[in-house]
Design an enzyme around this catalytic site. Structure first.
Site, PDB file in Angstrom:
ATOM      1  N   SER A 132       0.722  -1.048   0.151  1.00 22.86           N
ATOM      2  CA  SER A 132       0.102   0.007   0.079  1.00 22.86           C
ATOM      3  C   SER A 132       0.840   1.237  -0.063  1.00 22.86           C
ATOM      4  O   SER A 132       0.244   2.360  -0.267  1.00 22.86           O
ATOM      5  CB  SER A 132      -1.083  -0.091   1.045  1.00 22.86           C
ATOM      6  OG  SER A 132      -1.836  -1.057   1.214  1.00 22.86           O
ATOM      7  N   GLY A 180      -2.163   3.689  -4.446  1.00 21.00           N
ATOM      8  CA  GLY A 180      -2.836   4.670  -5.431  1.00 21.00           C
ATOM      9  C   GLY A 180      -4.249   4.995  -5.062  1.00 21.00           C
ATOM     10  O   GLY A 180      -4.954   4.709  -4.146  1.00 21.00           O
ATOM     11  N   CYS A 210      -9.510  -1.727   2.935  1.00 23.99           N
ATOM     12  CA  CYS A 210      -8.671  -0.642   2.408  1.00 23.99           C
ATOM     13  C   CYS A 210      -8.909  -0.205   1.049  1.00 23.99           C
ATOM     14  O   CYS A 210     -10.078   0.323   0.693  1.00 23.99           O
ATOM     15  CB  CYS A 210      -7.162  -0.711   2.547  1.00 23.99           C
ATOM     16  SG  CYS A 210      -6.306   0.755   3.132  1.00 23.99           S
ATOM     17  N   GLN A 235     -12.572   0.788  -0.948  1.00 22.65           N
ATOM     18  CA  GLN A 235     -12.991   1.879  -1.762  1.00 22.65           C
ATOM     19  C   GLN A 235     -13.350   1.334  -3.121  1.00 22.65           C
ATOM     20  O   GLN A 235     -14.139   1.786  -3.728  1.00 22.65           O
ATOM     21  CB  GLN A 235     -11.521   2.604  -1.890  1.00 22.65           C
ATOM     22  CG  GLN A 235     -11.241   3.412  -0.615  1.00 22.65           C
ATOM     23  CD  GLN A 235      -9.642   3.877  -0.863  1.00 22.65           C
ATOM     24  OE1 GLN A 235      -9.092   3.951  -2.038  1.00 22.65           O
ATOM     25  NE2 GLN A 235      -9.144   4.025   0.301  1.00 22.65           N
ATOM     26  N   ASN A 278      -3.540   2.777   6.841  1.00 20.90           N
ATOM     27  CA  ASN A 278      -2.703   3.068   6.065  1.00 20.90           C
ATOM     28  C   ASN A 278      -3.448   3.561   4.650  1.00 20.90           C
ATOM     29  O   ASN A 278      -3.724   2.709   3.810  1.00 20.90           O
ATOM     30  CB  ASN A 278      -1.769   2.158   5.688  1.00 20.90           C
ATOM     31  CG  ASN A 278      -0.902   2.143   4.388  1.00 20.90           C
ATOM     32  OD1 ASN A 278      -0.748   3.480   3.897  1.00 20.90           O
ATOM     33  ND2 ASN A 278      -0.424   1.368   3.877  1.00 20.90           N
ATOM     34  N   PHE A 332      -6.484   7.933   0.446  1.00 20.47           N
ATOM     35  CA  PHE A 332      -7.948   8.072  -0.033  1.00 20.47           C
ATOM     36  C   PHE A 332      -9.179   7.694   0.861  1.00 20.47           C
ATOM     37  O   PHE A 332      -8.834   6.870   1.518  1.00 20.47           O
ATOM     38  CB  PHE A 332      -7.902   7.483  -1.371  1.00 20.47           C
ATOM     39  CG  PHE A 332      -7.121   8.232  -2.523  1.00 20.47           C
ATOM     40  CD1 PHE A 332      -7.836   8.937  -3.340  1.00 20.47           C
ATOM     41  CD2 PHE A 332      -5.847   7.750  -2.380  1.00 20.47           C
ATOM     42  CE1 PHE A 332      -6.738   9.555  -4.328  1.00 20.47           C
ATOM     43  CE2 PHE A 332      -4.915   8.373  -3.268  1.00 20.47           C
ATOM     44  CZ  PHE A 332      -5.326   9.276  -4.291  1.00 20.47           C
ATOM     45  N   HIS A 359      -7.001  -1.872   8.668  1.00 15.46           N
ATOM     46  CA  HIS A 359      -6.455  -3.177   8.396  1.00 15.46           C
ATOM     47  C   HIS A 359      -6.594  -4.184   9.577  1.00 15.46           C
ATOM     48  O   HIS A 359      -5.880  -3.830  10.655  1.00 15.46           O
ATOM     49  CB  HIS A 359      -4.827  -2.972   8.193  1.00 15.46           C
ATOM     50  CG  HIS A 359      -4.724  -2.433   6.931  1.00 15.46           C
ATOM     51  ND1 HIS A 359      -4.143  -3.341   5.709  1.00 15.46           N
ATOM     52  CD2 HIS A 359      -4.475  -1.318   6.522  1.00 15.46           C
ATOM     53  CE1 HIS A 359      -3.957  -2.379   4.850  1.00 15.46           C
ATOM     54  NE2 HIS A 359      -4.165  -1.214   5.188  1.00 15.46           N
ATOM     55  N   GLU A 371      -6.010  -7.264   9.750  1.00 16.44           N
ATOM     56  CA  GLU A 371      -4.787  -8.058   9.938  1.00 16.44           C
ATOM     57  C   GLU A 371      -3.520  -7.549  11.020  1.00 16.44           C
ATOM     58  O   GLU A 371      -2.879  -8.002  11.285  1.00 16.44           O
ATOM     59  CB  GLU A 371      -4.386  -8.710   8.719  1.00 16.44           C
ATOM     60  CG  GLU A 371      -3.653  -7.875   7.940  1.00 16.44           C
ATOM     61  CD  GLU A 371      -4.014  -6.497   7.536  1.00 16.44           C
ATOM     62  OE1 GLU A 371      -3.084  -5.605   7.149  1.00 16.44           O
ATOM     63  OE2 GLU A 371      -5.258  -6.389   7.498  1.00 16.44           O
TER      64      GLU A 371
END
Length: 373
Positions: free
Chosen positions: A52, A232, A258, A262, A300, A303, A344, A346
């Site tokens: 990421s 990105g 994450c 999106q 993390n 966006f 996250h 995990e």
């Protein structure tokens, strides 16, 4: 430490601001990317290898980096993914029985430029006030004009498709082939610990490249689907969005994390936007709106999804919110076994407050399997 004279180095931001430091172990060169910061006190190796972070120059807010070395067991992908490292104090010596190499050796092996002795508190404060932006770290301290010209040519993160840079090129498998559940996972920057969490919950996972179609993933005859984290902007990921639409239409269980969160939002017509400076750390507070409980989470992302559009959507329910800025941190579909979170569960690194989401996914997969049997 390789005792040698350490070269002067700079951090040059896109707006022309300069911070000064020294190259770690006398390395030379320049590295370009979007500058961001992570507030985690531990877990630097996992952070550096998290897909990421591809294309980003990492500023670590913890004052000491490298003090506990590195371990071959603590990587989240094949090699370092950050574009460069900025820290305050770089520890050449380390102390931890589980470590098998120094951070210096790990950076050398991955040919990563790092600079230390930077006033990271001032730099982080500047990013918080002025927003994440492109930057270059360099030992070419006498070539400011040249670096500015090169920096001006680096594309902005907004609109940038990076999933193809970190995704697997060919499908592969993870877990026990005789496991109870089969999961098709779309790799748009997947972390190894996500796969470990699914595998230890009796799943056999087939991991597909970023551009895999729904038909490709369906051919594995999975009991559920997963869309991973990644780097990105989600907007250019048209193939992944179409794949998500296919999965959703099929009625099969789907879990996204994450960037995957999106992608699922965009598949439902919810827009995304670039945040001012993003969320990156292992102590972010999130409230579960379904239970009323708080969670300390690892995050993390640069966006986020549009909260107002999510709340106004007839088929979407907002399930989690970030307590610092009230951004959307989780959604689920009201009429489909589909849910996703912006953080996250995990961890790696980070707390385990949100691991229940994997159990929730497996419960959904199990229920759906019984219904369709």
């Amino acid at each position: 430490m390789k005792y040698q004279k350490r070269k002067k180095a700079i951090v040059l931001l896109a707006d022309g601001t300069i911070f000064y430091g020294k190259a770690v172990a006398g390395k030379e060169g320049s590295a370009f990317g979007e500058v961001c910061f992570n507030t985690g006190m531990t877990g630097y190796q996992e952070i550096f290898t998290d897909p990421s972070y591809f294309g980003q120059i990492m500023v670590t807010t913890n004052a000491h980096i490298g003090n506990y070395g590195t371990s071959s067991e603590e990587i989240e992908s094949e090699g370092i993914k950050i574009a460069g490292l900025i820290c305050r104090n770089f520890s050449y010596n380390y102390s931890r029985p589980a470590a098998d190499a120094s951070l210096e050796d790990f950076l050398d092996k991955n040919n990563l430029l790092a600079i230390s002795d930077v006033d990271t508190r001032a730099l982080v404060n500047y990013i918080r006030e002025n927003g994440a932006m492109n930057a270059v770290i360099s030992t070419e301290v006498d070539n400011i004009d040249g670096l500015k010209k090169q920096l001006a040519e680096i594309p902005d993160m907004k609109g940038l498709e990076l999933a193809s840079k970190v995704s697997t090129k060919e499908p592969y498998f993870m877990g026990d082939a005789n496991a109870t559940y089969k999961i098709s996972a779309l790799d748009i920057g997947i972390k190894k610990n996500i796969l470990r969490n699914l595998a230890k919950r009796d799943c056999y996972i087939k991991v597909f490249p970023h551009n895999a179609s729904f038909e490709d993933m369906k051919a594995f005859e999975p009991d559920g689907y997963f869309i991973s984290n990644g780097p990105g902007d989600p907007e250019p990921l048209t193939e992944a969005i179409e794949t998500a639409k296919g999965i959703i239409s099929s009625g099969a269980p789907l879990f996204g994390i994450c960037l995957g969160h999106q992608v699922i939002a965009r598949a439902n017509g919810i827009s995304t936007y670039k945040m001012h400076h993003g969320h990156r750390g292992i102590n972010h507070p999130v409230k579960n709106l379904l239970t009323g409980k708080g969670e300390i989470t690892s995050q993390n992302h640069g966006f986020a999804i549009n909260r107002e559009e999510a709340e106004a959507h007839s088929d979407i329910e907002l399930t989690h919110v970030h307590l610092n800025d009230h951004t959307a941190a989780g959604i689920r579909m009201k009429n489909k076994p589909v849910f996703s979170v912006q953080y996250h569960p995990e961890a790696s690194p980070g707390p385990h407050d949100a691991e229940y989401l994997f159990d929730q996914f497996i419960s959904t997969v199990k229920a759906n399997k019984l219904e369709t049997a």
